[in-house]
Design an enzyme around this catalytic site. Structure first.
Site, short mmCIF file in Angstrom:
data_model
loop_
_atom_site.label_atom_id
_atom_site.label_comp_id
_atom_site.label_asym_id
_atom_site.label_seq_id
_atom_site.Cartn_x
_atom_site.Cartn_y
_atom_site.Cartn_z
N LYS A 288 33.95 14.33 40.15
CA LYS A 288 35.18 15.04 39.80
C LYS A 288 35.28 15.20 38.28
O LYS A 288 35.60 16.27 37.78
CB LYS A 288 36.41 14.28 40.33
CG LYS A 288 36.58 14.45 41.83
CD LYS A 288 37.58 13.47 42.43
CE LYS A 288 37.56 13.59 43.95
NZ LYS A 288 38.31 12.55 44.65
N ASP B 21 46.44 16.31 44.51
CA ASP B 21 45.92 16.01 45.84
C ASP B 21 46.86 16.56 46.92
O ASP B 21 46.48 16.62 48.09
CB ASP B 21 45.79 14.50 46.03
CG ASP B 21 44.34 14.05 46.04
OD1 ASP B 21 43.46 14.91 46.28
OD2 ASP B 21 44.09 12.86 45.84
N GLN C 37 42.28 7.84 43.38
CA GLN C 37 41.18 7.81 44.36
C GLN C 37 41.49 6.79 45.46
O GLN C 37 41.82 5.64 45.18
CB GLN C 37 39.87 7.43 43.62
CG GLN C 37 38.65 7.44 44.51
CD GLN C 37 38.31 8.83 45.04
OE1 GLN C 37 38.36 9.83 44.31
NE2 GLN C 37 37.98 8.92 46.32
#
Ligand code: NDP
Length: 294
Positions: free
Chosen positions: A54, A121, A98
């Site tokens: 990422k 997200d 994460q």
């Protein structure tokens, strides 16, 4: 019939290139590069790889990447304090925590602490609620990637029968909402669904996100249907080595389907590409700029 392979790597590369162009334009307007902060707690090897990828993709797209690592033993209060700091940092447009988080930390409490305007997200209840009510929202990256790929195969999805296998908050439910926004006729199926195979066979677009290796068989698929396989499962081969497979038995499905995403190289690469797009969306919305044209 041999299905057309829907090449997620190639589509993701297109999306990343568009994101880089938009990032350059937005950076001029903001007077700084759009920025994505990624929080990693602990040292899970798979999570470390995801976070590294990422970060690299963010920088390659001309954006700022801020990586924050906390030890496996970090307390919930420490993680929440870091999230609050990132919420308040004007250089940070997107925050990604994460998952999974270590056991001592309540993931929901942490995800709910992320400023919804920076929730790239799309896991915050505010964004889930906006998505469900048709308001502009930051939608979860994997489902967004699935819809982009489905539209590559079909153009318009209006009026098509879409069946989503799996109802997680991360994939199944938001994917169903996005397909509904595209005017597909959507069915969500799950572990309590009766005769899953018959439900699956109704689909013009069959999206599978259940986390069970090669679970969906060739005779579950309507001839000519588009199959979007979200699953990523590592299985052992007879020679003892391991390989990645999806939730769909690819070889038999590809003989029946009209188009299919492979694993790896299908939906996986789309997720990071859509994360970049969401970061640009968040940056524009926060600064009152028009949304990126991706
Ligand atoms: P979850 O485990 O959170 O959800 C699985 C869903 O599948 C549940 O709704 C469950 O139903 C349903 N399910 C499980 N077993 C069956 C069954 N036998 N029959 C019918 N339905 C079943 O998984 P996720 O949604 O997080 O992930 C799904 C897959 O997608 C995983 O392989 C994951 O690794 C992959 N993934 C890939 C991503 C990518 O970037 N490509 C990103 C995210 C996930 P119920 O609710 O009834 O229990």
């Amino acid at each position: 019939m041999t299905a057309k392979i829907l090449d997620g790597k190639a589509v993701a590369a297109e999306v990343r290139a568009q994101a880089a162009q938009e990032a350059a334009r937005i950076a001029v307007q903001l007077g700084r590069k759009p920025g994505l902060a990624v929080v990693l707690v602990g040292a899970d090897p798979a999570s470390e790889v995801y976070v590294r990828n990422k970060g690299r993709s963010t920088v390659e797209a001309g954006m700022e990447s801020f990586e924050h690592k906390l030890p496996e033993t970090a307390s919930e209060a420490e993680v929440l304090a870091l999230v609050q700091k990132l919420n308040a940092d004007d250089k940070v447009d997107g925050i990604l925590v994460q998952l999974p988080l270590p056991k001592q930390i309540d993931s929901n409490r942490v995800l709910n602490a992320v400023d919804p305007a920076k929730d790239v997200d799309g896991f915050h209840p505010m964004n889930a609620g906006k998505l469900a009510t048709g308001l502009p929202a930051l939608a979860p990256c994997t489902p967004v990637g699935c819809v982009i790929i489905a539209k590559k195969a079909h153009g318009s999805l209006a009026g098509l029968e879409a069946v989503v296998l799996g109802r997680s908050n991360i994939v199944g439910k938001p994917l169903a909402q996005l397909l509904l926004q595209e005017n597909a006729t959507v069915t969500i199926a799950h572990s309590r669904t009766k005769d899953l195979a018959a439900v699956a066979r109704r689909a013009d677009i069959l999206c599978v996100a259940i986390g069970k290796p090669e679970f969906v068989k060739g005779d579950w698929i309507k001839p000519g249907a588009t199959v979007i396989d979200v699953g990523i499962n590592r299985i052992q081969k007879p020679d003892g080595k391991t390989k990645l497979v999806g939730d769909v038995a690819y070889e038999e499905a590809a003989k029946v389907a009209g188009a299919i995403t492979p694993v790896p190289g299908g939906i996986g690469p789309m997720t990071i590409a859509c994360l970049l797009v969401n970061t640009l969306r968040a940056a524009c919305a926060r600064a009152g700029l028009p949304a990126p044209g991706i």
